[in-house]
Scaffold this motif. Structure first.
Motif, PDB file in Angstrom:
ATOM      1  N   MET A   1      -7.982 -16.010   8.321  1.00  4.97           N
ATOM      2  CA  MET A   1      -8.878 -15.036   7.692  1.00  4.97           C
ATOM      3  C   MET A   1      -8.060 -13.833   7.236  1.00  4.97           C
ATOM      4  O   MET A   1      -7.190 -13.342   7.953  1.00  4.97           O
ATOM      5  CB  MET A   1      -9.948 -14.587   8.677  1.00  4.97           C
ATOM      6  N   THR A   2      -8.333 -13.361   6.034  1.00  5.99           N
ATOM      7  CA  THR A   2      -7.629 -12.200   5.501  1.00  5.99           C
ATOM      8  C   THR A   2      -8.445 -10.947   5.757  1.00  5.99           C
ATOM      9  O   THR A   2      -9.596 -10.853   5.324  1.00  5.99           O
ATOM     10  CB  THR A   2      -7.407 -12.364   3.991  1.00  5.99           C
ATOM     11  N   PHE A   3      -7.859 -10.001   6.470  1.00  3.86           N
ATOM     12  CA  PHE A   3      -8.539  -8.734   6.717  1.00  3.86           C
ATOM     13  C   PHE A   3      -8.348  -7.818   5.517  1.00  3.86           C
ATOM     14  O   PHE A   3      -7.337  -7.890   4.813  1.00  3.86           O
ATOM     15  CB  PHE A   3      -7.994  -8.076   7.980  1.00  3.86           C
ATOM     16  N   PRO A   4      -9.304  -6.902   5.275  1.00  5.52           N
ATOM     17  CA  PRO A   4      -9.206  -6.040   4.094  1.00  5.52           C
ATOM     18  C   PRO A   4      -8.079  -5.032   4.210  1.00  5.52           C
ATOM     19  O   PRO A   4      -7.628  -4.686   5.305  1.00  5.52           O
ATOM     20  CB  PRO A   4     -10.572  -5.347   4.046  1.00  5.52           C
ATOM     21  N   VAL A   5      -7.656  -4.551   3.036  1.00  4.31           N
ATOM     22  CA  VAL A   5      -6.631  -3.513   2.942  1.00  4.31           C
ATOM     23  C   VAL A   5      -7.299  -2.225   2.483  1.00  4.31           C
ATOM     24  O   VAL A   5      -7.928  -2.193   1.415  1.00  4.31           O
ATOM     25  CB  VAL A   5      -5.520  -3.911   1.955  1.00  4.31           C
ATOM     26  N   VAL A   6      -7.186  -1.179   3.279  1.00  7.28           N
ATOM     27  CA  VAL A   6      -7.702   0.136   2.928  1.00  7.28           C
ATOM     28  C   VAL A   6      -6.557   0.952   2.346  1.00  7.28           C
ATOM     29  O   VAL A   6      -5.524   1.142   3.011  1.00  7.28           O
ATOM     30  CB  VAL A   6      -8.305   0.853   4.149  1.00  7.28           C
ATOM     31  N   GLY A   7      -6.713   1.413   1.129  1.00  9.76           N
ATOM     32  CA  GLY A   7      -5.728   2.298   0.518  1.00  9.76           C
ATOM     33  C   GLY A   7      -6.079   3.737   0.787  1.00  9.76           C
ATOM     34  O   GLY A   7      -7.169   4.207   0.420  1.00  9.76           O
ATOM     35  N   MET A   8      -5.203   4.456   1.458  1.00 15.39           N
ATOM     36  CA  MET A   8      -5.439   5.851   1.821  1.00 15.39           C
ATOM     37  C   MET A   8      -4.553   6.750   0.968  1.00 15.39           C
ATOM     38  O   MET A   8      -3.319   6.651   1.030  1.00 15.39           O
ATOM     39  CB  MET A   8      -5.140   6.071   3.302  1.00 15.39           C
ATOM     40  N   VAL A   9      -5.165   7.619   0.166  1.00 16.91           N
ATOM     41  CA  VAL A   9      -4.414   8.571  -0.645  1.00 16.91           C
ATOM     42  C   VAL A   9      -4.225   9.841   0.168  1.00 16.91           C
ATOM     43  O   VAL A   9      -5.193  10.508   0.534  1.00 16.91           O
ATOM     44  CB  VAL A   9      -5.139   8.875  -1.968  1.00 16.91           C
ATOM     45  N   GLY A  10      -2.978  10.174   0.447  1.00 13.97           N
ATOM     46  CA  GLY A  10      -2.661  11.331   1.273  1.00 13.97           C
ATOM     47  C   GLY A  10      -2.059  10.891   2.586  1.00 13.97           C
ATOM     48  O   GLY A  10      -2.539   9.929   3.208  1.00 13.97           O
ATOM     49  N   GLY A  11      -1.015  11.579   3.018  1.00 12.49           N
ATOM     50  CA  GLY A  11      -0.281  11.149   4.199  1.00 12.49           C
ATOM     51  C   GLY A  11      -0.329  12.105   5.364  1.00 12.49           C
ATOM     52  O   GLY A  11       0.549  12.074   6.225  1.00 12.49           O
ATOM     53  N   GLY A  12      -1.370  12.948   5.429  1.00 14.39           N
ATOM     54  CA  GLY A  12      -1.452  13.931   6.510  1.00 14.39           C
ATOM     55  C   GLY A  12      -1.995  13.364   7.804  1.00 14.39           C
ATOM     56  O   GLY A  12      -2.143  12.151   7.976  1.00 14.39           O
ATOM     57  N   GLN A  13      -2.327  14.271   8.724  1.00 16.92           N
ATOM     58  CA  GLN A  13      -2.780  13.830  10.040  1.00 16.92           C
ATOM     59  C   GLN A  13      -4.119  13.118   9.994  1.00 16.92           C
ATOM     60  O   GLN A  13      -4.404  12.262  10.837  1.00 16.92           O
ATOM     61  CB  GLN A  13      -2.849  15.003  11.023  1.00 16.92           C
ATOM     62  N   LEU A  32      -0.548   6.102   0.244  1.00 14.35           N
ATOM     63  CA  LEU A  32       0.127   6.818  -0.838  1.00 14.35           C
ATOM     64  C   LEU A  32       0.452   8.212  -0.316  1.00 14.35           C
ATOM     65  O   LEU A  32      -0.433   9.038  -0.108  1.00 14.35           O
ATOM     66  CB  LEU A  32      -0.741   6.914  -2.084  1.00 14.35           C
ATOM     67  N   SER A  33       1.745   8.461  -0.091  1.00 14.47           N
ATOM     68  CA  SER A  33       2.189   9.673   0.588  1.00 14.47           C
ATOM     69  C   SER A  33       3.114  10.478  -0.312  1.00 14.47           C
ATOM     70  O   SER A  33       3.840   9.918  -1.131  1.00 14.47           O
ATOM     71  CB  SER A  33       2.929   9.291   1.878  1.00 14.47           C
ATOM     72  N   ASP A  34       3.091  11.785  -0.153  1.00 13.37           N
ATOM     73  CA  ASP A  34       3.986  12.641  -0.938  1.00 13.37           C
ATOM     74  C   ASP A  34       5.449  12.424  -0.556  1.00 13.37           C
ATOM     75  O   ASP A  34       6.332  12.436  -1.410  1.00 13.37           O
ATOM     76  CB  ASP A  34       3.627  14.114  -0.739  1.00 13.37           C
ATOM     77  N   THR A  35       5.706  12.253   0.746  1.00 16.62           N
ATOM     78  CA  THR A  35       7.077  12.074   1.230  1.00 16.62           C
ATOM     79  C   THR A  35       7.080  11.058   2.370  1.00 16.62           C
ATOM     80  O   THR A  35       6.047  10.836   3.015  1.00 16.62           O
ATOM     81  CB  THR A  35       7.680  13.396   1.758  1.00 16.62           C
ATOM     82  N   PRO A  36       8.241  10.453   2.668  1.00 14.63           N
ATOM     83  CA  PRO A  36       8.311   9.523   3.814  1.00 14.63           C
ATOM     84  C   PRO A  36       8.148  10.222   5.152  1.00 14.63           C
ATOM     85  O   PRO A  36       7.951   9.554   6.165  1.00 14.63           O
ATOM     86  CB  PRO A  36       9.717   8.915   3.682  1.00 14.63           C
ATOM     87  N   GLN A  37       8.243  11.548   5.178  1.00 11.14           N
ATOM     88  CA  GLN A  37       8.145  12.293   6.435  1.00 11.14           C
ATOM     89  C   GLN A  37       6.737  12.792   6.732  1.00 11.14           C
ATOM     90  O   GLN A  37       6.513  13.450   7.753  1.00 11.14           O
ATOM     91  CB  GLN A  37       9.107  13.495   6.416  1.00 11.14           C
ATOM     92  N   ASP A  38       5.758  12.495   5.852  1.00 19.19           N
ATOM     93  CA  ASP A  38       4.402  12.935   6.123  1.00 19.19           C
ATOM     94  C   ASP A  38       3.875  12.289   7.405  1.00 19.19           C
ATOM     95  O   ASP A  38       4.326  11.211   7.811  1.00 19.19           O
ATOM     96  CB  ASP A  38       3.483  12.599   4.955  1.00 19.19           C
TER      97      ASP A  38
END
Length: 379
Positions: A1-13, A32-38
């Motif tokens: 079974m394939t579980f859904p993928v949620v796309g989250m715009v913004g990499g904050g807490q 989708l994050s501004d930086t890899p360190q978010d």
């Protein structure tokens, strides 16, 4: 079974904690994050680094996602309309989200549906702000840029026409609001799914320091039951009228004469709902995930008589991990939630939750832990 993928715009807490809530369900997250360190980028499995203001970047990111949601409200409305036109489910959608993006649009819509608000209008310049002040009984008044403000940014408490000059330098419309004579700030948090199921959490008291949320008490102490019900019903009605899908926080003033007025809206998990991670049967984050996937919503009822959330702000003591030994030994029931951020003075780097039957004790435990982790107390 394939579980859904949620796309989250913004990499904050908020994205970090929403991702955490999806893990037990097997939900995959793409970020989708501004930086890899978010904050969320440090823990999510699939991270795309890019600019959410670029439509092509958003289009590329949306490929392979079953739904798009957000950890902030700043994605351009036109971009979201373009994604929807191409068949991408966006939740909340642009027609709802614009009310959290633009305070002028929000106030006009709330007026149209009869929601109680402070007196307000868009003002053109400092002289117009002074004219508005005269209309509502004189200075002081509150001026807000209609877009881009948060945590006290983009908000001015003005006492004269000269004080009113800075907001207009940003080059965006300015909203003037009367200064409300209020007893305290409240928040009503609700979650709504695409097919219209909705749940309401207990109304909470939100205590601010320098425009930043410091402490949240759930439920709000000594709040009249009828007024609490009015606040919940108001938040549910706003969610329905605006077509919100996901979490909606309605920040409120409780006035000194016993009314509630809408202050702000946020269409995402919110600081005033962080207590639900440990204090509610189903957290705001878990219910947001359920809502955007159109799953049945979870029980919002509290687990304890009182739950208190206290934000941990950065100070001059960067090694907060060393504080765990003391805080955990002192209070084995304490729940610590850190965001993986570099510690900077005044920056939200985490929060703590405490709960129990004695409000004074629960408040004292939360305040002690937050202050000890920050380094403002040493014992």
């Amino acid at each position: 079974m394939t579980f859904p993928v949620v796309g989250m715009v913004g990499g904050g807490q908020l994205a970090r904690m929403t991702h955490e809530a999806g893990i037990p369900l097997g939900i995959r997250f793409k970020l989708l994050s501004d930086t890899p360190q978010d904050s969320a980028a440090l823990v999510a499995g699939e991270v795309v680094v890019g600019d959410y203001r670029d439509l092509d970047t958003l289009r590329d990111f949306a490929r392979g996602c079953d739904v798009i949601t957000f950890d902030h409200e700043h994605v351009p409305t036109g971009h979201l309309r373009a994604l929807e036109a191409e068949g991408v489910p966006v939740r909340p959608g642009p027609d709802a989200l614009v009310h959290a993006q633009d305070k002028g649009v929000m106030r006009a819509r709330l007026d149209a549906i009869g929601a109680p608000c402070p007196r307000h209008r868009i003002v053109a310049d400092p002289a117009d702000a002074a004219a508005f002040a005269a209309e509502v009984g004189g200075f002081p008044v509150i001026l807000k840029t209609v877009r881009g403000g948060y945590d006290g940014k983009g908000v001015w408490f003005v006492r004269s026409e000269q004080d009113a000059e800075p907001p207009f330098r940003a080059g965006v419309p300015v909203l003037a609001e009367e200064k409300v004579d209020y007893r305290r700030e409240l928040a009503a948090n609700v979650v709504r799914s695409p097919h219209g199921q909705a749940v309401a959490y207990p109304v909470v008291e939100s205590r601010q320091v320098d425009g930043v949320c410091d402490t949240v008490i759930a439920p709000a102490p000594d709040l009249d039951g009828e007024l609490a019900g009015q606040a919940q019903q108001l938040a549910l009605r706003i969610a329905q009228e605006l077509g919100v899908v996901g979490h909606l926080a309605v920040e409120l003033f409780e006035t000194t004469d016993g009314r509630i007025l809408v202050n702000e809206l946020a269409m995402r998990p919110h600081n005033s709902g962080h207590w639900t991670q440990d204090g509610a049967v189903t957290s705001q984050f878990a219910n947001h995930v359920r809502a955007v996937l159109d799953l049945p919503l979870g029980d919002p009822r509290p687990r304890a008589t009182w739950t208190v959330m206290a934000n941990v702000l950065g100070g001059d003591y960067p090694d907060m991990y060393q504080g765990y030994l003391h805080c955990m030994a002192r209070d084995p029931q304490l729940k610590i939630h850190m965001y993986g951020k570099d510690v900077k003075p005044g920056r939200k780097v985490g929060h703590v939750n405490t709960y129990g039957d004695d409000l004074d004790d629960v408040l004292a435990r939360a305040r002690h832990a937050a202050d000890y982790l920050r380094g403002t107390i040493t014992e």
